[in-house]
Design a protein around this motif. Structure first.
Motif, PDB file in Angstrom:
ATOM      1  N   LEU A  95       5.618   6.469  -7.722  1.00  0.00           N
ATOM      2  CA  LEU A  95       5.413   7.533  -8.709  1.00  0.00           C
ATOM      3  C   LEU A  95       3.933   7.831  -8.901  1.00  0.00           C
ATOM      4  O   LEU A  95       3.523   9.002  -8.936  1.00  0.00           O
ATOM      5  N   LEU A  96       3.113   6.776  -9.026  1.00  0.00           N
ATOM      6  CA  LEU A  96       1.683   6.981  -9.264  1.00  0.00           C
ATOM      7  C   LEU A  96       0.956   7.523  -8.027  1.00  0.00           C
ATOM      8  O   LEU A  96      -0.046   8.233  -8.155  1.00  0.00           O
ATOM      9  N   SER A  97       1.461   7.169  -6.849  1.00  0.00           N
ATOM     10  CA  SER A  97       0.778   7.611  -5.626  1.00  0.00           C
ATOM     11  C   SER A  97       1.211   9.002  -5.184  1.00  0.00           C
ATOM     12  O   SER A  97       0.810   9.460  -4.110  1.00  0.00           O
ATOM     13  N   ALA A  98       2.027   9.679  -5.976  1.00  0.00           N
ATOM     14  CA  ALA A  98       2.474  11.026  -5.620  1.00  0.00           C
ATOM     15  C   ALA A  98       1.377  12.065  -5.823  1.00  0.00           C
ATOM     16  O   ALA A  98       1.609  13.257  -5.575  1.00  0.00           O
ATOM     17  N   LEU A  99       0.203  11.652  -6.248  1.00  0.00           N
ATOM     18  CA  LEU A  99      -0.899  12.594  -6.438  1.00  0.00           C
ATOM     19  C   LEU A  99      -1.232  13.288  -5.122  1.00  0.00           C
ATOM     20  O   LEU A  99      -1.361  12.639  -4.082  1.00  0.00           O
ATOM     21  N   PRO A 100      -1.392  14.617  -5.127  1.00  0.00           N
ATOM     22  CA  PRO A 100      -1.694  15.335  -3.879  1.00  0.00           C
ATOM     23  C   PRO A 100      -2.989  14.861  -3.221  1.00  0.00           C
ATOM     24  O   PRO A 100      -3.118  14.931  -1.992  1.00  0.00           O
ATOM     25  N   LEU A 101      -3.937  14.368  -4.014  1.00  0.00           N
ATOM     26  CA  LEU A 101      -5.219  13.952  -3.465  1.00  0.00           C
ATOM     27  C   LEU A 101      -5.086  12.790  -2.487  1.00  0.00           C
ATOM     28  O   LEU A 101      -5.945  12.598  -1.620  1.00  0.00           O
ATOM     29  N   LEU A 102      -4.032  12.005  -2.604  1.00  0.00           N
ATOM     30  CA  LEU A 102      -3.878  10.827  -1.750  1.00  0.00           C
ATOM     31  C   LEU A 102      -3.304  11.177  -0.376  1.00  0.00           C
ATOM     32  O   LEU A 102      -3.375  10.348   0.534  1.00  0.00           O
ATOM     33  N   GLY A 103      -2.745  12.339  -0.221  1.00  0.00           N
ATOM     34  CA  GLY A 103      -2.283  12.791   1.083  1.00  0.00           C
ATOM     35  C   GLY A 103      -1.311  11.835   1.742  1.00  0.00           C
ATOM     36  O   GLY A 103      -0.475  11.199   1.103  1.00  0.00           O
ATOM     37  N   ARG A 104      -1.459  11.699   3.070  1.00  0.00           N
ATOM     38  CA  ARG A 104      -0.548  10.845   3.833  1.00  0.00           C
ATOM     39  C   ARG A 104      -0.795   9.362   3.601  1.00  0.00           C
ATOM     40  O   ARG A 104       0.026   8.532   3.983  1.00  0.00           O
ATOM     41  N   GLN A 105      -1.917   9.014   2.981  1.00  0.00           N
ATOM     42  CA  GLN A 105      -2.240   7.602   2.759  1.00  0.00           C
ATOM     43  C   GLN A 105      -1.607   7.041   1.486  1.00  0.00           C
ATOM     44  O   GLN A 105      -1.881   5.905   1.116  1.00  0.00           O
ATOM     45  N   ARG A 106      -0.759   7.817   0.837  1.00  0.00           N
ATOM     46  CA  ARG A 106      -0.132   7.344  -0.404  1.00  0.00           C
ATOM     47  C   ARG A 106       0.768   6.131  -0.157  1.00  0.00           C
ATOM     48  O   ARG A 106       1.026   5.355  -1.068  1.00  0.00           O
ATOM     49  N   THR A 107       1.236   5.957   1.069  1.00  0.00           N
ATOM     50  CA  THR A 107       2.134   4.818   1.352  1.00  0.00           C
ATOM     51  C   THR A 107       1.413   3.479   1.254  1.00  0.00           C
ATOM     52  O   THR A 107       2.063   2.437   1.218  1.00  0.00           O
ATOM     53  N   TRP A 108       0.080   3.511   1.203  1.00  0.00           N
ATOM     54  CA  TRP A 108      -0.659   2.266   1.040  1.00  0.00           C
ATOM     55  C   TRP A 108      -0.382   1.613  -0.310  1.00  0.00           C
ATOM     56  O   TRP A 108      -0.488   0.387  -0.447  1.00  0.00           O
TER      57      TRP A 108
END
Length: 352
Positions: A95-108
């Motif tokens: 939920l927190l990593s859904a920010l658009p700024l994180l792009g494809r690296q949100r899975t980290w």
């Protein structure tokens, strides 16, 4: 670039980047130095990317890792590891990593959290701190190696997409020529067979994407500042082929708008237009074999001039034939000129 280079160069870069990152990470004071393999992991994630892309995505990795580690430490401090705490941690991280700024690296974020929960033990703070420090350190090393050791220019994908469109263009020209021959014999074009083919539209879309990626790869890339400017000709070639593909799509629309032939003059126009497309297809095939089709351009120009002469002498009762086939002749001629100006073919610039 050859296919062998596309395999060997990234492998060497990845080996250098991960090894150097691991070494530098091991020099950090304990307990951070015990987690130097995280630095190698950070380097590996960005070393094969474009220069600007690798810098951007390394920042995205840092943000995602910070979220994951923070959530894991908070959950570990409030509870013990269990199915509920692990599931809750992953849920919150996603939920927190859904920010658009994180792009494809949100899975980290969930990955980092699970690492901390799995190996951090009852006191995850040292590992969490090492994760936050070592991964960005490795990403920085990956960026540096990317800049110094042949940063990718995306040329293999660009040339492959360009050549794919070049192989489709002659097929499409011959397809349109066949439809015009049928129309010259009085056959009406079926609505389902009119207009540009899906194969051409799809291949042109892939080419546009490859051009965009190649242009992004040049940003901040030191290789583009050294003669002979790697990739400049590939980009010019791709742009020329893309414009030619767009022109052929316009030709498809022209052919689709032409009805069955009205009388002998209409039949002659359609047969000559088919001859123009057949000869242009041969000329385009020469773009894949430079130096072998110097006479093909001259023959294409003669066929186009012949079609324009017939257009000028078309009687007024032929409907819009003089407009449609005049547009077809001019479109094909302009397309050949684009090829000539982009240094794809030898010989003189087409006249007329």
């Amino acid at each position: 670039m050859t296919r062998l280079q596309d395999i060997v160069v990234p492998a060497i870069k990845a080996g250098v980047a991960t090894g150097l990152a691991y070494f530098l990470g091991s020099l950090l004071p304990l307990p951070l130095g015990d987690y130097s393999y995280y630095a190698a992991l950070g380097a590996f994630t960005v070393v094969g990317l474009f220069v600007v892309q690798s810098a951007t995505e390394s920042l995205q990795v840092l943000g995602s890792v910070a979220i994951g580690v923070s959530v894991a430490v908070a959950v570990q401090a409030a509870s013990w590891s269990s199915a509920w705490s692990v599931g809750l941690t992953v849920l919150v991280c996603i939920l927190l990593s859904a920010l658009p700024l994180l792009g494809r690296q949100r899975t980290w974020a969930p990955v980092a959290a699970l690492f901390v929960l799995a190996a951090g033990g009852p006191q995850p703070e040292p590992m969490a701190l090492a994760y936050v420090v070592q991964v960005p350190l490795g990403a920085g090393v990956g960026i540096l190696v990317n800049i110094l050791l042949l940063a990718p220019l995306g040329l293999h994908e660009l040339d492959r997409a360009t050549n794919h469109v070049l192989t489709i263009l002659p097929e499409e020209m011959r397809r349109e020529a066949g439809r015009l021959v049928a129309a010259s014999e009085g056959e009406a074009l079926l609505p389902s067979s009119t207009g540009p083919s899906p194969a051409l539209a799809e291949s042109r879309g892939r080419l546009r994407l490859a051009v965009e990626q190649a242009r992004r790869a040049r940003r901040g890339n030191l290789r583009t500042r050294l003669p002979p400017h790697p990739g400049a000709r590939s980009l010019a070639r791709a742009g020329a082929v893309s414009r030619c593909a767009a022109a052929l799509e316009a030709v498809s629309v022209v052919v689709a708008e032409s009805a069955a032939a009205r009388g002998q003059s209409g039949a002659r126009l359609r047969r000559q237009a088919a001859a123009v497309l057949e000869q242009a297809a041969e000329t385009f095939e020469g773009a894949l074999r430079p130096g072998q089709h110097h006479d093909s351009m001259d023959r294409s120009v003669r066929e186009i001039d012949h079609l324009l002469e017939q257009v000028r002498s078309t009687p007024g009762d032929a409907g819009l034939d003089h407009v449609l086939f005049g547009a077809l002749a001019v479109t094909i001629r302009e397309c050949l000129m684009v090829l000539q100006q982009s240094d794809l073919l030898g010989g003189e610039r087409p006249g007329g």
